[in-house]
Design an enzyme around this catalytic site. Structure first.
Site, short mmCIF file in Angstrom:
data_model
loop_
_atom_site.label_atom_id
_atom_site.label_comp_id
_atom_site.label_asym_id
_atom_site.label_seq_id
_atom_site.Cartn_x
_atom_site.Cartn_y
_atom_site.Cartn_z
N SER A 37 5.91 19.66 8.57
CA SER A 37 5.00 19.96 9.68
C SER A 37 4.99 21.43 10.10
CB SER A 37 5.33 19.07 10.89
OG SER A 37 5.05 17.75 10.57
N LYS A 86 8.76 7.34 17.64
CA LYS A 86 7.33 7.20 17.97
C LYS A 86 7.08 6.20 19.10
CE LYS A 86 5.44 8.63 13.55
NZ LYS A 86 4.50 8.31 12.47
N ASN A 107 2.51 9.97 17.88
CA ASN A 107 3.10 11.05 17.06
C ASN A 107 2.72 12.44 17.58
OD1 ASN A 107 0.42 11.28 16.32
ND2 ASN A 107 0.86 11.58 14.15
N GLY A 146 3.23 -4.24 4.36
CA GLY A 146 4.21 -3.84 5.38
C GLY A 146 3.80 -4.31 6.75
N ALA A 150 4.56 1.88 10.46
CA ALA A 150 3.60 2.61 9.62
C ALA A 150 2.34 1.78 9.39
CB ALA A 150 4.26 2.97 8.28
N ASN A 170 3.54 -8.97 3.89
CA ASN A 170 4.87 -8.42 4.18
C ASN A 170 5.92 -9.29 3.54
OD1 ASN A 170 6.49 -6.43 5.52
ND2 ASN A 170 7.22 -8.08 6.85
N LYS A 175 7.18 -11.78 10.36
CA LYS A 175 6.74 -10.52 10.96
C LYS A 175 5.24 -10.30 10.78
CE LYS A 175 10.29 -7.08 10.39
NZ LYS A 175 10.55 -5.88 9.85
P1 ATR Z 1 8.14 1.93 9.38
O1 ATR Z 1 8.15 2.34 10.82
O2 ATR Z 1 8.24 3.05 8.40
O3 ATR Z 1 7.00 1.02 9.07
P2 ATR Z 1 9.93 -0.33 9.56
O4 ATR Z 1 9.38 -0.68 10.90
O5 ATR Z 1 11.41 -0.40 9.33
O6 ATR Z 1 9.53 1.14 9.15
O7 ATR Z 1 9.18 -1.25 8.48
C1 ATR Z 1 9.50 -1.18 7.13
C2 ATR Z 1 8.56 -2.10 6.37
O8 ATR Z 1 8.85 -1.96 4.97
C3 ATR Z 1 8.73 -3.57 6.70
O9 ATR Z 1 7.47 -4.18 6.60
C4 ATR Z 1 9.68 -4.05 5.60
O10 ATR Z 1 9.59 -5.40 5.29
P3 ATR Z 1 10.43 -6.52 6.10
O11 ATR Z 1 9.68 -6.74 7.37
O12 ATR Z 1 10.45 -7.68 5.21
O13 ATR Z 1 11.78 -5.91 6.33
C5 ATR Z 1 9.15 -3.24 4.43
N1 ATR Z 1 10.12 -3.11 3.34
C6 ATR Z 1 11.26 -2.38 3.33
N2 ATR Z 1 11.88 -2.48 2.15
C7 ATR Z 1 11.11 -3.28 1.36
C8 ATR Z 1 11.19 -3.75 0.01
N3 ATR Z 1 12.19 -3.38 -0.79
N4 ATR Z 1 10.20 -4.54 -0.44
C9 ATR Z 1 9.16 -4.88 0.34
N5 ATR Z 1 9.02 -4.48 1.63
C10 ATR Z 1 9.98 -3.68 2.14
#
Ligand code: ATR
Length: 286
Positions: A37, A86, A107, A146, A150, A170, A175
């Site tokens: 940034s 955030k 952000n 996800g 994000a 997801n 979730k």
């Molecule tokens: P961010 O704020 O970056 O979105 P987060 O809130 O921790 O971070 O969310 C991470 C996301 O990545 C979640 O949707 C997580 O899935 P789970 O809800 O099942 O935990 C997903 N994620 C992380 N590692 C993963 C993996 N190896 N395969 C698939 N999804 C993954």
């Protein structure tokens, strides 16, 4: 030499004024050393001959609120906020944009007239980067991977672009069901959960998971994709397993550097009311 001393004093005064006039900004996160940034905002500032200070600040968990107060007192004009602050940034602001109200995440904070005003520019960053790459979201089927911050953060801007449908997937079903229920209460009909991956009718996949931080495989298997499928990974830097899988299948793909630059451009516009040339900056950074 009284004349010489007078000149020295005037110079010192001018220098002090110059320092005081420089607007100060920062990006706060943990970790923060990787953040691009400061480079991006300085590039934008150069395009308009603006003098600004922009630094990276590492905050410890639990110290974010106090740090923001300190920066306000020190005369900073605004900050960008990245993980994991955030949500906290959104909750401490006095005025929130609609996207912040909806996503509960911010952000960009602007310090003005004793108030903290919050915005969320991640969604517009993603949409503008897709536009820049000539991808229109209008009437398209999008698969968003996800259910964390994000993914949730970009939904309002994606929906503004009139997609046909946003399918959510997801790893943890509970979730994504919660996520769907939340967004359906704001935008009926446009959102569905995809339990079994079925890519034939999908035009765009957005990887908003953090899977590349912990796994060497993409979060889903892309082999059933049609040839036209566009793959977008919000991560940037080293090629992620998701981008590698898309490349292996010769699918059009984008990493998240463009989104990062576009969200910074949207913050820059909020702070300085100026448009910037993001393409030049992206070329320099690649
Ligand atoms: P961010 O704020 O970056 O979105 P987060 O809130 O921790 O971070 O969310 C991470 C996301 O990545 C979640 O949707 C997580 O899935 P789970 O809800 O099942 O935990 C997903 N994620 C992380 N590692 C993963 C993996 N190896 N395969 C698939 N999804 C993954």
């Amino acid at each position: 030499m009284p004349e010489y001393n007078a000149i020295k004093e005037i110079n010192a005064l001018l220098w002090c004024n110059y320092i005081l006039m420089i607007k100060k900004y920062a990006v706060i996160g943990n970790p923060i050393s990787h953040s691009l940034s400061p480079v991006i905002h300085r590039e934008f500032a150069q395009q308009h001959n603006i003098n600004l200070g922009y630094e990276k600040i590492l905050a410890e968990e639990g110290s974010f609120k106090e740090l923001v107060k300190k920066l306000v007192i020190e005369g900073y004009s605004g900050i960008n906020v990245t993980l994991p602050f955030k949500l906290e940034a959104a909750s401490l602001s006095d005025e929130k944009s609609i996207n912040v109200e909806l996503t509960k995440s911010a952000n960009t904070l602007t310090f003005r007239d004793g108030k903290i005003i919050s915005d969320s520019t991640d969604g517009i960053g993603l949409v503008n980067d897709l536009r820049k790459n000539n991808f229109s979201l209008d009437d398209k089927n999008i698969l968003l991977l996800g259910a964390g911050g994000a993914a949730n953060g970009v939904i309002p801007e994606l929906l503004k672009c009139s997609p046909k449908k946003i399918f959510l997937w997801n790893r943890t079903l509970r979730k994504v069901e919660e996520m769907k229920a939340y967004w359906l209460s704001h935008y009926p009909e446009k959102i569905e959960v995809m339990n079994t991956i079925f890519l034939e009718n999908i035009d765009l996949i957005i990887n908003a998971t953090s899977s590349s931080m912990s796994s060497s495989s993409p979060p889903i298997n892309l082999t059933s994709a049609n040839n036209e499928l566009v793959c977008y990974d919000m991560m940037y830097g080293e090629k992620t397993p998701f981008i590698k899988a898309a490349e292996d299948l010769k699918l059009i793909n984008f990493d998240g550097l463009g989104m990062l630059i576009e969200q910074a451009a949207a913050s820059f516009k909020i702070w300085h009311s100026l448009e910037v040339d993001t393409k030049i900056v992206e070329k320099k950074l690649r």
